[in-house]
Design a protein around this motif. Structure first.
Motif, PDB file in Angstrom:
ATOM      1  N   ASN A 161       0.831  -1.194   0.000  1.00 28.15           N
ATOM      2  CA  ASN A 161       0.000   0.000   0.000  1.00 28.15           C
ATOM      3  C   ASN A 161       0.866   1.244   0.000  1.00 28.15           C
ATOM      4  O   ASN A 161       0.667   2.154  -0.799  1.00 28.15           O
ATOM      5  N   VAL A 162       1.837   1.268   0.927  1.00 34.67           N
ATOM      6  CA  VAL A 162       2.671   2.459   1.064  1.00 34.67           C
ATOM      7  C   VAL A 162       3.537   2.638  -0.177  1.00 34.67           C
ATOM      8  O   VAL A 162       3.736   3.742  -0.669  1.00 34.67           O
ATOM      9  N   ALA A 163       4.015   1.519  -0.729  1.00 38.16           N
ATOM     10  CA  ALA A 163       4.918   1.594  -1.884  1.00 38.16           C
ATOM     11  C   ALA A 163       4.161   1.707  -3.196  1.00 38.16           C
ATOM     12  O   ALA A 163       4.781   1.677  -4.258  1.00 38.16           O
ATOM     13  N   TYR A 164       2.815   1.831  -3.137  1.00 37.01           N
ATOM     14  CA  TYR A 164       2.006   1.728  -4.357  1.00 37.01           C
ATOM     15  C   TYR A 164       2.541   2.599  -5.500  1.00 37.01           C
ATOM     16  O   TYR A 164       2.740   2.141  -6.604  1.00 37.01           O
TER      17      TYR A 164
ATOM     18  N   ALA B  33      12.592   0.779  -3.166  1.00 35.25           N
ATOM     19  CA  ALA B  33      11.236   1.017  -2.684  1.00 35.25           C
ATOM     20  C   ALA B  33      11.112   0.573  -1.227  1.00 35.25           C
ATOM     21  O   ALA B  33      10.525   1.274  -0.393  1.00 35.25           O
ATOM     22  N   HIS B  34      11.691  -0.600  -0.912  1.00 34.13           N
ATOM     23  CA  HIS B  34      11.597  -1.130   0.444  1.00 34.13           C
ATOM     24  C   HIS B  34      12.257  -0.174   1.446  1.00 34.13           C
ATOM     25  O   HIS B  34      11.704   0.103   2.513  1.00 34.13           O
ATOM     26  N   ALA B  35      13.425   0.333   1.085  1.00 35.36           N
ATOM     27  CA  ALA B  35      14.130   1.262   1.977  1.00 35.36           C
ATOM     28  C   ALA B  35      13.281   2.507   2.216  1.00 35.36           C
ATOM     29  O   ALA B  35      13.162   3.008   3.340  1.00 35.36           O
ATOM     30  N   LYS B  36      12.657   2.984   1.161  1.00 32.51           N
ATOM     31  CA  LYS B  36      11.805   4.170   1.238  1.00 32.51           C
ATOM     32  C   LYS B  36      10.589   3.907   2.139  1.00 32.51           C
ATOM     33  O   LYS B  36      10.194   4.754   2.943  1.00 32.51           O
ATOM     34  N   VAL B  37       9.995   2.720   1.989  1.00 36.80           N
ATOM     35  CA  VAL B  37       8.829   2.367   2.800  1.00 36.80           C
ATOM     36  C   VAL B  37       9.226   2.328   4.271  1.00 36.80           C
ATOM     37  O   VAL B  37       8.518   2.863   5.139  1.00 36.80           O
TER      38      VAL B  37
ATOM     39  N   ARG C 141       8.771   4.668   9.497  1.00 33.69           N
ATOM     40  CA  ARG C 141       9.413   5.159  10.723  1.00 33.69           C
ATOM     41  C   ARG C 141       8.904   6.566  11.031  1.00 33.69           C
ATOM     42  O   ARG C 141       8.632   6.907  12.169  1.00 33.69           O
ATOM     43  N   PHE C 142       8.748   7.376   9.983  1.00 31.37           N
ATOM     44  CA  PHE C 142       8.248   8.742  10.162  1.00 31.37           C
ATOM     45  C   PHE C 142       6.864   8.741  10.803  1.00 31.37           C
ATOM     46  O   PHE C 142       6.584   9.533  11.693  1.00 31.37           O
ATOM     47  N   VAL C 143       5.991   7.825  10.352  1.00 30.91           N
ATOM     48  CA  VAL C 143       4.644   7.788  10.931  1.00 30.91           C
ATOM     49  C   VAL C 143       4.572   6.850  12.147  1.00 30.91           C
ATOM     50  O   VAL C 143       3.484   6.578  12.655  1.00 30.91           O
ATOM     51  N   GLU C 144       5.730   6.372  12.597  1.00 27.40           N
ATOM     52  CA  GLU C 144       5.843   5.524  13.796  1.00 27.40           C
ATOM     53  C   GLU C 144       5.008   4.264  13.698  1.00 27.40           C
ATOM     54  O   GLU C 144       4.176   3.966  14.556  1.00 27.40           O
TER      55      GLU C 144
ATOM     56  N   MET D 146      -4.085   3.296  13.116  1.00 28.44           N
ATOM     57  CA  MET D 146      -2.974   2.754  12.330  1.00 28.44           C
ATOM     58  C   MET D 146      -3.264   2.869  10.837  1.00 28.44           C
ATOM     59  O   MET D 146      -2.390   3.190  10.037  1.00 28.44           O
ATOM     60  N   ARG D 147      -4.531   2.605  10.478  1.00 28.15           N
ATOM     61  CA  ARG D 147      -4.899   2.727   9.060  1.00 28.15           C
ATOM     62  C   ARG D 147      -4.651   4.155   8.577  1.00 28.15           C
ATOM     63  O   ARG D 147      -4.173   4.380   7.476  1.00 28.15           O
ATOM     64  N   ARG D 148      -5.026   5.121   9.425  1.00 31.16           N
ATOM     65  CA  ARG D 148      -4.832   6.524   9.056  1.00 31.16           C
ATOM     66  C   ARG D 148      -3.348   6.820   8.853  1.00 31.16           C
ATOM     67  O   ARG D 148      -2.963   7.536   7.936  1.00 31.16           O
ATOM     68  N   ARG D 149      -2.489   6.223   9.708  1.00 31.58           N
ATOM     69  CA  ARG D 149      -1.043   6.445   9.563  1.00 31.58           C
ATOM     70  C   ARG D 149      -0.514   5.855   8.267  1.00 31.58           C
ATOM     71  O   ARG D 149       0.308   6.464   7.583  1.00 31.58           O
ATOM     72  N   VAL D 150      -1.007   4.649   7.944  1.00 35.30           N
ATOM     73  CA  VAL D 150      -0.569   4.018   6.691  1.00 35.30           C
ATOM     74  C   VAL D 150      -1.000   4.888   5.512  1.00 35.30           C
ATOM     75  O   VAL D 150      -0.241   5.117   4.565  1.00 35.30           O
ATOM     76  N   SER D 151      -2.222   5.402   5.613  1.00 32.84           N
ATOM     77  CA  SER D 151      -2.751   6.238   4.554  1.00 32.84           C
ATOM     78  C   SER D 151      -1.906   7.512   4.386  1.00 32.84           C
ATOM     79  O   SER D 151      -1.621   7.948   3.268  1.00 32.84           O
ATOM     80  N   ILE D 152      -1.484   8.082   5.517  1.00 30.79           N
ATOM     81  CA  ILE D 152      -0.623   9.273   5.449  1.00 30.79           C
ATOM     82  C   ILE D 152       0.727   8.895   4.847  1.00 30.79           C
ATOM     83  O   ILE D 152       1.262   9.593   3.977  1.00 30.79           O
ATOM     84  N   ALA D 153       1.260   7.733   5.271  1.00 36.06           N
ATOM     85  CA  ALA D 153       2.552   7.284   4.735  1.00 36.06           C
ATOM     86  C   ALA D 153       2.461   7.114   3.217  1.00 36.06           C
ATOM     87  O   ALA D 153       3.353   7.515   2.468  1.00 36.06           O
ATOM     88  N   ARG D 154       1.354   6.528   2.758  1.00 37.57           N
ATOM     89  CA  ARG D 154       1.186   6.305   1.321  1.00 37.57           C
ATOM     90  C   ARG D 154       1.143   7.631   0.564  1.00 37.57           C
ATOM     91  O   ARG D 154       1.644   7.743  -0.550  1.00 37.57           O
ATOM     92  N   ALA D 155       0.527   8.636   1.216  1.00 35.57           N
ATOM     93  CA  ALA D 155       0.396   9.929   0.535  1.00 35.57           C
ATOM     94  C   ALA D 155       1.714  10.694   0.492  1.00 35.57           C
ATOM     95  O   ALA D 155       1.968  11.434  -0.451  1.00 35.57           O
ATOM     96  N   ILE D 156       2.573  10.538   1.519  1.00 38.22           N
ATOM     97  CA  ILE D 156       3.765  11.396   1.575  1.00 38.22           C
ATOM     98  C   ILE D 156       5.023  10.714   1.069  1.00 38.22           C
ATOM     99  O   ILE D 156       6.084  11.331   1.041  1.00 38.22           O
ATOM    100  N   ILE D 157       4.928   9.446   0.645  1.00 38.37           N
ATOM    101  CA  ILE D 157       6.168   8.715   0.318  1.00 38.37           C
ATOM    102  C   ILE D 157       6.946   9.364  -0.827  1.00 38.37           C
ATOM    103  O   ILE D 157       8.170   9.326  -0.853  1.00 38.37           O
ATOM    104  N   THR D 158       6.234  10.012  -1.765  1.00 36.47           N
ATOM    105  CA  THR D 158       6.958  10.627  -2.873  1.00 36.47           C
ATOM    106  C   THR D 158       7.201  12.114  -2.634  1.00 36.47           C
ATOM    107  O   THR D 158       7.496  12.852  -3.573  1.00 36.47           O
TER     108      THR D 158
END
Ligand SMILES: Nc1ncnc2c1ncn2[C@@H]1O[C@H](COP(=O)(O)OP(=O)(O)O)[C@@H](O)[C@H]1O
Ligand SMILES: [Mg+2]
Lengths: 258, 278
Positions: B117-120, B132-136, B141-144, B160-172
């Protein structure tokens, strides 16, 4: 104020237009741009191999029933030994393709509609678009390709087990000779019959996948909407498959004369 | 336009920087029901615009319009200077690469693990697995949430879902982030930790963002707190100051009731607004 009938008609025309656009784009994506091979294989597995058991069962017992029914009719003309050709003609031209289409669409049009419908109501389709992916390319096209390709082979499988089922009934219950049964089944089929039988699943596969995807992607109104979309997908694709079967049959008779 | 000392260090002078998001006289109707009418506002670079309003007033619709997920009936929406409202969908994909969006109910892909999901986006762009894995790992870690990398979305709690969702949005590292009710449906303590994460993202990356919330408390926490990188948590901005990159937009009945700074909102004389804020 528009008349109630007018809004209804407008809605229906808009749906047909939307459906055509979706189907058109899904087909265009097959020939251009990026292809999601991993998704295509996953769908082939779930649509194709997942349907093998129901196809084996329906095909086999349809063949058995056909043999029994043919015998009662053929007996009147003293032509019981023609059972093999009747079973194979009916199976290959009509019952194999149509029953496979209906059974597989019952299983997969509903499966596709409920999966995409759930994705739609939980905003996963919007999320996909927001993440820069075209949902038609990622979700619809793989299902379309997988359905058409797998339905073709599933139909051949259904035809084969149908003839086999007919053979078992003919030999064990009607006392026919196995070699003769197979010979007459084979002899009676012409190229036109096989072409007709194998053209149909291409259309059925197209119908079940695009109708399933359309119903799923246009789902409205939460989990209740998903249920409605699923029911619609099954009913609409079944009707389309039968109507299309008639049209293809007529066309093929026009082309080949049988 | 207030711009900021905190959010935009050197690069953008007080005037002359182009706004990131511009709504110009935007209206939209669903099934004969007008949802937004004649909405106009701008979001400057580095600004955090908090969108408030009663449920069903069109906040989510406004945010989807900003990302081109729906088209307005009239008016134009410009994002990064480009007219996203009258654009072919294929051209929008290029623009959306620069926008991260957090959906109201997280909208994680159930069929994919947290990692995928995060690496989508990275996977879609064909980034090699190791990279990609290193980035994820970095963004989780940023979203703990490092421990959840191999879990499936169904195994996660709402926060936790909200954190994953934020991680997915900010990864790039997008230039614009849209948060749709990031604390909706969460308990107050979890809400505060999500707000802390948003403050952290704001103060670390200075990304322009739009944020919908129905909890006034969250909005004021955002305006009055800052991220303390040494201590690793958020703290009130000293001397009762407020973050001046935070601005407010209040919607009601499909129109804008208020658009301005935190100070102006607190000292408003509008009776409906006073009632709503109390
Ligand atoms: N896709 C849609 N189709 C029809 N009506 C919609 C759609 N999206 C939103 N609406 C309507 O628009 C209004 C505003 O919705 P929304 O923006 O989700 O509200 P909120 O401010 O709570 O986020 C609601 O009345 C909703 O019913
Ligand atoms: Mg909303």
């Amino acid at each position: 104020m528009p008349l109630p009938f007018e809004t209804f008609a407008k809605q229906k025309i808009a749906s047909v237009q939307e459906y055509s656009l979706l189907a058109g784009r899904a087909v265009a994506n097959v020939f251009t741009g990026r292809r999601y091979w991993a998704d295509i294989y996953t769908q082939m597995d779930s649509i194709g191999f997942g349907s093998v058991p129901i196809i084996l069962l329906t095909g086999f017992f349809t063949g058995c029933v056909l043999a029994l029914q043919s015998e009662t009719a053929l007996k009147q003309f003293g032509a019981v030994n023609m059972t093999g050709s009747l079973v194979s003609l009916s199976m290959v031209k009509e019952l194999g393709p149509v029953l496979t289409g209906l059974m597989v669409s019952g299983r997969n049009a509903s499966g596709i509609a409920s999966e995409l419908g759930s994705m739609k109501v939980t905003e996963q389709i919007d999320a996909m678009r927001a993440l820069g992916t075209d949902p038609i390319r990622k979700l619809v096209t793989p299902r379309l390709v997988a359905s058409v390709f797998m339905l073709f082979w599933l139909t051949i499988l259904a035809d084969a087990v149908g003839v086999l089922g007919g053979a078992i009934v003919s030999i064990s219950m009607l006392g026919l000779n196995f070699t003769y049964y197979l010979h007459s089944s084979y002899q009676t089929l012409y190229f036109a019959d096989v072409a007709q039988g194998l053209a149909k699943p291409v259309f059925s596969g197209f119908i079940m996948s695009t109708v399933g995807c359309y119903c799923g992607m246009t789902t409205k109104g939460g989990t209740q909407g998903v249920g409605r979309a699923t029911t619609h997908a099954v009913v609409i694709s079944a009707i389309f498959i039968i109507v299309c079967d008639f049209l293809v049959t007529r066309l093929m008779i026009g082309i080949f004369g049988r | 336009m207030t711009t900021t000392t905190l959010a935009q260090p050197a690069e953008v002078p007080e005037t002359g920087s182009a706004p990131i998001v511009v709504f110009d006289d935007v209206s939209i109707t669903f099934d004969l029901k007008p949802v937004l009418h004649h909405i106009s506002f701008e979001v400057a670079q580095g600004e955090t615009l908090i969108i408030l309003g009663p449920a069903g007033c069109g906040k989510s619709v406004l945010m989807k319009l900003a990302n081109g997920l729906i088209e307005p009936d009239s008016g134009t929406i410009r994002v990064f200077g480009q007219d996203i409202s009258h654009m072919r969908e294929t051209d929008r994909f290029a623009l959306r690469k620069r926008i991260g969006m957090v959906f109201q109910e997280s909208a994680l892909f159930d069929s994919l693990s947290v990692e995928n999901n995060v690496a989508y986006r990275l996977n879609e762009e064909g980034v090699p697995y190791d990279e990609a894995h290193a980035k994820v790992e970095e963004v989780l870690r940023f979203v703990e949430l490092s421990q959840a990398i191999d879990k499936n979305p169904s195994e996660l709690s709402g926060g936790m879902r909200r954190r994953v969702s934020i991680a997915r949005a900010i990864i790039t590292a997008p230039d614009l982030i849209l948060y749709d009710s990031p604390t909706g449906g969460l308990d107050p303590i979890t809400s505060t930790t999500i707000i802390e994460l948003i403050v952290k993202q704001r103060d670390v990356s200075h990304t322009t963002s739009l944020l919908i919330t129905h909890r006034l408390q969250d909005a004021f926490t955002l305006a009055t707190h800052r991220w303390n990188p040494e201590a690793g948590h958020m703290e009130p901005i000293p001397d009762g100051k407020i973050d001046d990159s935070t601005r407010f937009l209040v919607l009601n009945d499909g129109g804008i009731v208020f658009h301005g700074s935190t100070q102006e909102l607190v000292h408003t004389t509008d009776p409906w607004l006073r009632e709503y804020l109390s």
